[in-house]
Design a protein around this motif. Structure first.
Motif, mmCIF file in Angstrom:
data_model
loop_
_atom_site.group_PDB
_atom_site.id
_atom_site.type_symbol
_atom_site.label_atom_id
_atom_site.label_comp_id
_atom_site.label_asym_id
_atom_site.label_seq_id
_atom_site.Cartn_x
_atom_site.Cartn_y
_atom_site.Cartn_z
ATOM 1 N N ALA A 100 1.108 5.051 -0.435
ATOM 2 C CA ALA A 100 1.585 3.823 0.208
ATOM 3 C C ALA A 100 0.440 2.976 0.738
ATOM 4 O O ALA A 100 0.609 1.761 0.933
ATOM 5 N N LEU A 101 -0.718 3.583 0.968
ATOM 6 C CA LEU A 101 -1.859 2.829 1.489
ATOM 7 C C LEU A 101 -2.452 1.885 0.452
ATOM 8 O O LEU A 101 -3.247 1.011 0.801
ATOM 9 N N ILE A 108 1.843 -7.688 5.301
ATOM 10 C CA ILE A 108 0.448 -7.956 4.933
ATOM 11 C C ILE A 108 0.371 -9.009 3.833
ATOM 12 O O ILE A 108 -0.627 -9.731 3.720
ATOM 13 N N ASN A 109 1.438 -9.129 3.043
ATOM 14 C CA ASN A 109 1.455 -10.179 2.026
ATOM 15 C C ASN A 109 1.581 -11.578 2.653
ATOM 16 O O ASN A 109 0.991 -12.540 2.165
ATOM 17 N N HIS A 165 1.050 -8.881 -7.502
ATOM 18 C CA HIS A 165 0.260 -7.670 -7.759
ATOM 19 C C HIS A 165 0.108 -6.928 -6.438
ATOM 20 O O HIS A 165 -0.805 -7.236 -5.659
ATOM 21 N N PRO A 166 0.979 -5.973 -6.155
ATOM 22 C CA PRO A 166 1.019 -5.348 -4.822
ATOM 23 C C PRO A 166 -0.220 -4.544 -4.444
ATOM 24 O O PRO A 166 -0.349 -4.143 -3.291
ATOM 25 N N SER A 167 -1.123 -4.289 -5.382
ATOM 26 C CA SER A 167 -2.293 -3.475 -5.057
ATOM 27 C C SER A 167 -3.185 -4.214 -4.065
ATOM 28 O O SER A 167 -3.465 -5.417 -4.220
ATOM 29 N N LEU A 168 -3.662 -3.487 -3.061
ATOM 30 C CA LEU A 168 -4.540 -4.058 -2.050
ATOM 31 C C LEU A 168 -5.997 -3.912 -2.444
ATOM 32 O O LEU A 168 -6.351 -3.153 -3.349
ATOM 33 N N HIS A 169 -6.850 -4.639 -1.713
ATOM 34 C CA HIS A 169 -8.307 -4.527 -1.817
ATOM 35 C C HIS A 169 -8.814 -4.915 -3.204
ATOM 36 O O HIS A 169 -9.748 -4.318 -3.729
#
Length: 344
Positions: A100-101, A108-109, A165-169
């Motif tokens: 989930a991290l 956060i979006n 694109h839900p991926s962070l960083h």
């Protein structure tokens, strides 16, 4: 006879979490967001208190200023709620869910576009102040406004990208964040430099007036310098470390500074007025309110351009000879005609 699988079972019992994926380090990601949220909540308390003082001290302000203050307070409240939800979702609800991290949650979006909205709403007050100085500064105002609109555009693009694109960083999000922050830094620099330049040219040589102008210059430098430093740090970290969230934690603090700066300027009017009651007539074009269709709160601390040509004073000295100096009428005329001046 003991089964050979017993040592393996005892080893698994000793380390029940050995088969799970390793939890990544959170110091430079959600740890940075957590620290930024802590500092941002302190600043939000300052903003809420300043808004309360504003409504109590200036009930006669125009509806435009009241609407602006209300909009900033609402956006700041929503921004703080988003920051708190981010920390709770990742560090409490999913504290033991490493997968989930790596995915973005709705809070956060939305953080990017709300950040851009807070910045452009707060800076619109300073844009108005520079706009009122004079026509020669209006091209700078237009350029700064375009920069702020561009910053809001990049913030909106980051929000759209995180939903798609839900991926962070990701590096795409980092460069868009850095571009938006760079535009905000440039707009801050332009507005602050214009205010300082105009205030400096408004000096009259009167000690009481110049001392308050120096105080206003100090306010302009401090508010612009602090937000500029925080935005510059965020810009550097977004470029140097695009795969962590250190820059995002700094942006949280910088966003709160914009609202604090605007409210500090609005609430400083009464204290500055008590220090110099004649400042409005000598250094600021408060007498031209009807001509510009603005009110005192909109033009407070707004310097005016110096006149194009200095007023020439022609002093003529006339001497008269009287027949009877002891005559009261002649003495009165002699006293009256010592110095006569006409302003050209």
């Amino acid at each position: 006879m003991q089964s050979p699988a017993a040592p393996s079972n005892s080893s698994s019992a000793a380390k029940p979490l050995a088969g799970l994926p390793p939890i990544p380090a959170l110091d430079n990601t959600f740890g940075a967001l957590l620290i930024g949220t802590f500092v941002g909540l302190i600043q939000y308390g300052w903003t809420a208190h300043q808004c309360y003082r504003y409504y109590r001290m200036y009930p006669a302000d125009t509806w435009i200023l009241k609407t602006l203050v209300t909009a900033v307070l609402v956006l700041e409240t929503f921004h703080s709620v988003l920051c708190m939800h981010i920390c709770y979702y990742y560090l409490t609800t999913n504290y033991f869910n490493p997968l989930a991290l790596q995915k973005g949650v709705w809070s956060i979006n939305l953080l990017g576009v709300i950040t851009g909205a807070v910045i452009i709403t707060s800076q619109s007050f300073f844009l108005r102040r520079v706009y009122l100085i004079g026509r020669k500064f209006r091209p700078l105002v237009a350029f700064a406004a375009l920069l702020l609109i561009g910053e809001l555009g990049f913030s909106t693009a980051v929000t759209i990208d995180t939903f798609l694109h839900p991926s962070l960083h990701t590096s795409d999000q980092a460069w868009m964040n850095s571009a938006g922050v760079g535009m905000a830094v440039l707009a801050d620099t332009i507005l602050t430099a214009a205010l300082i330049f105009s205030l400096h040219r408004s000096r009259t040589g009167i000690q009481r007036t110049d001392s308050i102008i120096d105080l206003l210059i100090m306010y302009a430098i401090n508010t612009g310098l602090v937000t500029g430093i925080m935005n510059m740090l965020s810009f550097v970290f977004a470029l140097a470390m695009p795969n962590n969230l250190i820059y995002a934690g700094i942006v949280i603090v910088a966003t709160k500074l914009y609202a604090n700066s605007m409210m500090a300027v609005l609430n400083s009017r009464r204290s500055l007025a008590t220090q110099g009651s004649g400042l409005a007539q000598s250094s600021y074009n408060m007498s031209g309110m009807q001509r510009h269709r603005t009110t005192a709160p909109e033009r407070w601390n707004v310097p005016t351009e110096p006149p194009a040509s200095h007023t020439v004073i022609d002093i003529k000295v006339t001497q008269e000879t009287t027949r009877d100096p002891m005559s009261s009428m002649d003495a009165f005329e002699l006293e009256e005609s010592k110095y006569r001046g006409e302003a050209v």
